[in-house]
Design a protein around this motif. Sequence first.
Motif, PDB file in Angstrom:
ATOM      1  N   LEU A   1       3.328 -16.686 -41.857  1.00 46.46           N
ATOM      2  CA  LEU A   1       4.035 -17.645 -42.692  1.00 46.46           C
ATOM      3  C   LEU A   1       4.774 -18.693 -41.861  1.00 46.46           C
ATOM      4  O   LEU A   1       4.768 -19.889 -42.188  1.00 46.46           O
ATOM      5  CB  LEU A   1       5.009 -16.906 -43.615  1.00 46.46           C
ATOM      6  N   ARG A   2       5.388 -18.278 -40.771  1.00 49.24           N
ATOM      7  CA  ARG A   2       6.153 -19.224 -39.955  1.00 49.24           C
ATOM      8  C   ARG A   2       5.327 -19.811 -38.824  1.00 49.24           C
ATOM      9  O   ARG A   2       5.487 -20.981 -38.480  1.00 49.24           O
ATOM     10  CB  ARG A   2       7.387 -18.518 -39.382  1.00 49.24           C
ATOM     11  N   SER A   3       4.439 -19.027 -38.256  1.00 53.53           N
ATOM     12  CA  SER A   3       3.655 -19.525 -37.123  1.00 53.53           C
ATOM     13  C   SER A   3       2.509 -20.425 -37.549  1.00 53.53           C
ATOM     14  O   SER A   3       2.122 -21.342 -36.809  1.00 53.53           O
ATOM     15  CB  SER A   3       3.100 -18.348 -36.310  1.00 53.53           C
ATOM     16  N   ASP A   4       1.939 -20.201 -38.711  1.00 53.21           N
ATOM     17  CA  ASP A   4       0.800 -21.002 -39.174  1.00 53.21           C
ATOM     18  C   ASP A   4       0.953 -21.257 -40.677  1.00 53.21           C
ATOM     19  O   ASP A   4       0.273 -20.642 -41.501  1.00 53.21           O
ATOM     20  CB  ASP A   4      -0.511 -20.271 -38.873  1.00 53.21           C
ATOM     21  N   PRO A   5       1.856 -22.162 -41.040  1.00 47.76           N
ATOM     22  CA  PRO A   5       2.104 -22.386 -42.472  1.00 47.76           C
ATOM     23  C   PRO A   5       0.884 -22.921 -43.219  1.00 47.76           C
ATOM     24  O   PRO A   5       0.732 -22.675 -44.414  1.00 47.76           O
ATOM     25  CB  PRO A   5       3.257 -23.392 -42.485  1.00 47.76           C
ATOM     26  N   ASP A   6      -0.001 -23.639 -42.518  1.00 49.64           N
ATOM     27  CA  ASP A   6      -1.195 -24.145 -43.205  1.00 49.64           C
ATOM     28  C   ASP A   6      -2.100 -23.000 -43.649  1.00 49.64           C
ATOM     29  O   ASP A   6      -2.631 -22.995 -44.767  1.00 49.64           O
ATOM     30  CB  ASP A   6      -1.971 -25.088 -42.275  1.00 49.64           C
TER      31      ASP A   6
ATOM     32  N   HIS B   1      -3.118 -20.127 -51.924  1.00 47.29           N
ATOM     33  CA  HIS B   1      -4.015 -20.793 -52.860  1.00 47.29           C
ATOM     34  C   HIS B   1      -5.173 -19.867 -53.239  1.00 47.29           C
ATOM     35  O   HIS B   1      -5.592 -19.811 -54.405  1.00 47.29           O
ATOM     36  CB  HIS B   1      -4.539 -22.082 -52.234  1.00 47.29           C
ATOM     37  N   ALA B   2      -5.690 -19.143 -52.247  1.00 50.54           N
ATOM     38  CA  ALA B   2      -6.762 -18.186 -52.532  1.00 50.54           C
ATOM     39  C   ALA B   2      -6.270 -17.072 -53.453  1.00 50.54           C
ATOM     40  O   ALA B   2      -6.998 -16.608 -54.340  1.00 50.54           O
ATOM     41  CB  ALA B   2      -7.291 -17.596 -51.222  1.00 50.54           C
ATOM     42  N   ILE B   3      -5.033 -16.633 -53.247  1.00 49.89           N
ATOM     43  CA  ILE B   3      -4.458 -15.604 -54.128  1.00 49.89           C
ATOM     44  C   ILE B   3      -4.381 -16.117 -55.562  1.00 49.89           C
ATOM     45  O   ILE B   3      -4.698 -15.409 -56.519  1.00 49.89           O
ATOM     46  CB  ILE B   3      -3.069 -15.186 -53.609  1.00 49.89           C
ATOM     47  N   GLU B   4      -3.963 -17.374 -55.715  1.00 47.25           N
ATOM     48  CA  GLU B   4      -3.880 -17.961 -57.051  1.00 47.25           C
ATOM     49  C   GLU B   4      -5.253 -17.986 -57.730  1.00 47.25           C
ATOM     50  O   GLU B   4      -5.392 -17.611 -58.894  1.00 47.25           O
ATOM     51  CB  GLU B   4      -3.306 -19.367 -56.956  1.00 47.25           C
ATOM     52  N   GLU B   5      -6.274 -18.424 -56.991  1.00 45.01           N
ATOM     53  CA  GLU B   5      -7.619 -18.482 -57.572  1.00 45.01           C
ATOM     54  C   GLU B   5      -8.139 -17.086 -57.909  1.00 45.01           C
ATOM     55  O   GLU B   5      -8.743 -16.878 -58.970  1.00 45.01           O
ATOM     56  CB  GLU B   5      -8.567 -19.180 -56.588  1.00 45.01           C
ATOM     57  N   THR B   6      -7.902 -16.144 -57.017  1.00 39.68           N
ATOM     58  CA  THR B   6      -8.371 -14.773 -57.254  1.00 39.68           C
ATOM     59  C   THR B   6      -7.684 -14.165 -58.465  1.00 39.68           C
ATOM     60  O   THR B   6      -8.321 -13.512 -59.304  1.00 39.68           O
ATOM     61  CB  THR B   6      -8.117 -13.899 -56.014  1.00 39.68           C
ATOM     62  N   ALA B   7      -6.377 -14.387 -58.579  1.00 39.97           N
ATOM     63  CA  ALA B   7      -5.638 -13.842 -59.718  1.00 39.97           C
ATOM     64  C   ALA B   7      -6.106 -14.467 -61.020  1.00 39.97           C
ATOM     65  O   ALA B   7      -6.256 -13.777 -62.046  1.00 39.97           O
ATOM     66  CB  ALA B   7      -4.143 -14.056 -59.527  1.00 39.97           C
TER      67      ALA B   7
END
Length: 404
Positions: free
Chosen positions: A231-236, A243-249
């Motif tokens: 989360l902090r080292s690679d926010p992208d 976004h993938a979690i949103e689509e999967t859900a």
Amino acid sequence: MVGHKALLRWVHLVLGGALLMPYWMLSVVLLGGFGQGDGLLYQVVVLLGSLFTSLPMAGITALVPIVRGLEGAAARALCAVERPEELAGGPSQSWAARRRTALWYMLHVFLGGVVAGLTLGGGTGAIALIISEADDTTPWAGSSTGRLLAGPAVGLGLILLIVLISAGSGALLARCAPVLLGPTPEERLAAAERRATVLAQRNRLARELHDSVGHALSAVGIQASAAARVLRSDPDFAAEALHAIEETARAAVAELDTVLGLLREESPETAEPAGPTLAGLDDLLRQLARTGVTVDADLSPGLRALPAEVSREAYRIVQEGLTNVLRHAGPAPAGLRVAVTGSRLEIELTNPLGPTRPSRPGGGRGLRGIDERATALRGGSAAGPDDDGTTWRLAVWLPVGGTA
């Protein structure tokens, strides 16, 4: 012989005697019209003969379908059978059930007539003997003590005899009730078929929920864990995972609505299932790529032309196989081959068995669900490690024209 159960059975028998009265009175009128006589013997013959000639009339009326439900309700409430839930709860649906009901009804009214007659006539006589005093003309009264005790003794003996006959008749009815008022062999077979249909439908819904929602939750769990780590080292990357979690859900909710829609059908066992087919494999593979599982897919042309039922089951099989890779092998590369060979569809899925996260032998609900899906379409499946123990292989074959 005495107690609450015996009292209930006696009430049931007296009810049978009350039901016998219209048939018996009609028989008395009919038999009385065939001859003339005023003697006691003639009257006794008419009364006893009327008892037996009334039984066929009772049996004929018991062929009316609703009688079975009424007699079953009375027997459940009053007959004190061991398993009252087995007794009929509705009208007769076949002539076999009607014949059984007629036999039961005749037995009920006959024994009920005997017990009711003994209770009214014999009970009254017994009470009269108990409260009366024998005189010198009484055969068994040889002394004053005998005259005092003879009447009560005979009266009590008569009451005991009535109680014994009532208890025996009630026990006989309770024993015959499951046989005559229980389900016929045809009804048992129909009930077994209904239970099998319900069980098959439950298993079908369980497989759909396990494969669709279970896959989505596994993917969401891995994506959320990966996002939390970077989360902090690679926010992208974390944003892409979210976004993938949103689509999967969102996709999981849509599939859940589809599965639950089967439960809202009036006849869910005949409802046509809905869901993704092999045409949606590309989306499934892209979703897995976001979790770190790289799939080398070899997809045969013409998969979109497969029958809908075969294509749906094949998609679920591939989905569950890839979910097992995600759960047990982690972000490991996997090989997938889906090909139409002759008249059958072949699915082969392989993944390496890493030394740190070996796959579980045997498998759980997922592999059992895959085998059930294949068997339902008259196909088969095999799963297990290869000979050197480095690769896990899942193979499934389905007839192209297979139907459940």
